[in-house]
Design a protein around this motif. Structure first.
Motif, mmCIF file in Angstrom:
data_model
loop_
_atom_site.group_PDB
_atom_site.id
_atom_site.type_symbol
_atom_site.label_atom_id
_atom_site.label_comp_id
_atom_site.label_asym_id
_atom_site.label_seq_id
_atom_site.Cartn_x
_atom_site.Cartn_y
_atom_site.Cartn_z
ATOM 1 N N GLY A 149 1.241 4.721 0.875
ATOM 2 C CA GLY A 149 0.605 5.458 2.136
ATOM 3 C C GLY A 149 -0.014 6.713 1.350
ATOM 4 N N ASP A 198 -4.751 5.631 1.023
ATOM 5 C CA ASP A 198 -3.609 4.801 0.442
ATOM 6 C C ASP A 198 -4.008 4.146 -0.853
ATOM 7 O OD1 ASP A 198 -2.545 5.030 2.972
ATOM 8 O OD2 ASP A 198 -3.198 3.230 3.910
ATOM 9 N N GLU A 214 0.992 -1.261 -0.156
ATOM 10 C CA GLU A 214 0.061 0.016 -0.039
ATOM 11 C C GLU A 214 0.793 1.261 0.055
ATOM 12 O OE1 GLU A 214 -3.454 0.238 -0.050
ATOM 13 O OE2 GLU A 214 -3.420 -1.866 -0.335
#
Length: 326
Positions: A234, A244, A232
């Motif tokens: 951020g 995300d 992911e």
């Protein structure tokens, strides 16, 4: 399991008193770190830790612009560069003799030194293009995949093909590709680099961009087909992101020529791994440059000096058959 020889333990134990006065007799007086193109994370990160090591150990050293992980494996294997950086996919291909730089040559004299960070695969387009998803990429789109032989260039075209995207393949340094995207000479840039990618951060300041994530189905399809992990990106990575972003990633490791003195490599690892805050100040991707990530290497043989550091400081259980020369 068998660890490292008593002779190595003694040589490593003597390293730090020795370099307090300069460096030991068998250490090189200078070194080079193979990075990648300017504008990418490898160059910023690699030049940063090269300068840090040079300062701390009283040596001459620095980062060198290269074609990225594939070329770095070749440079370190031959000793043209003492150190370099690679991702696990190109490392495995190099060991198997399928590195396009020297087909048939098993590049087994490049050893693992320390974990760096995960390389996310991400796609960027100008907001004005209307491309906001992978499925929006039109047939024949001009996609920049980074320098020839880089992780991006090795794997991202295959991923796009896996997802059914038809494209014209373009190569170049990240800074150049960012400029081409802004000038309308490219439709998309497909990045495989530690985040934030400097070229993307620069684009955000100058124009509106879309940072395109994979759908859950696209991510699952790529995970099935390639040696990558879920990731992911951020929301705090880029100002463009509001939440995300779903991606995939591949681990990066610093590498050392396997013939370098164990005490020297041990001292280099100590400089890099002993103060994570200092590394994060070089590049935010270094948040993952921590001792507990030693186990993310399942491909390369460890340099004896590096293995000893992780055994002593991270409780690493590195089998003898994964340590060069053991």
């Amino acid at each position: 399991m068998k660890k490292i020889s008593t002779a190595l333990l003694l040589s490593t134990a003597c390293a730090f008193p020795a370099f307090a006065d300069g460096h030991t007799a068998d250490w090189p007086e200078s070194f080079t770190v193979g990075t990648a193109s300017q504008g990418g994370t490898y160059f910023a990160y690699g030049s940063g830790w090269a300068n840090l090591v040079a300062t701390e150990l009283g040596l001459t050293g620095g980062g060198e612009v290269t074609g990225g992980p594939m070329q770095n494996m070749a440079l370190v294997h031959t000793g043209e560069a003492q150190f370099g950086m690679t991702t696990m996919g190109p490392a495995a291909e190099s060991l198997n003799g399928t590195n396009p730089i020297a087909p048939g040559l098993a590049m087994d004299n490049a050893c693992a030194m320390f974990p760096m960070y995960q390389t996310p695969f991400s796609v960027t387009a100008l907001s004005s293009s209307g491309i906001a998803s992978i499925s929006d990429i039109p047939a024949g789109a001009r996609i920049g995949f980074g320098p020839a032989g880089s992780t991006s260039d090795t794997y991202f075209p295959r991923m796009m093909e896996e997802l059914g995207v038809e494209f014209e393949r373009r190569n170049g340094g990240w800074t150049d590709l960012g400029g081409q995207l802004q000038d309308g000479l490219l439709d998309v840039i497909a990045f495989a680099a530690g985040v934030p990618v400097p070229a993307v951060s620069q684009l955000e300041v100058q124009t509106d961009v879309n940072i395109i994530e994979f759908t859950a189905e696209e991510q699952a399809q790529i995970l099935e087909a390639f040696p990558v992990s879920p990731f992911e990106i951020g929301a705090d990575t880029y100002t463009t992101l509001e939440e995300d972003a779903t991606s995939v990633s591949m681990w990066n490791f610093a590498i050392a020529n396997c013939d370098l003195p164990a005490s020297f490599v041990n001292a280099v690892v100590e400089v890099v791994m002993s103060d994570n805050e200092r590394m994060v100040n070089i590049h935010r991707a270094a948040r993952s440059t921590t001792p507990d990530n030693w186990d993310k290497n399942g491909v390369l043989m460890w340099h004896p000096g590096a293995a000893q550091w992780f055994i002593d400081n991270a409780g690493a259980d590195i089998p003898a058959d994964m340590i060069h020369g053991e």
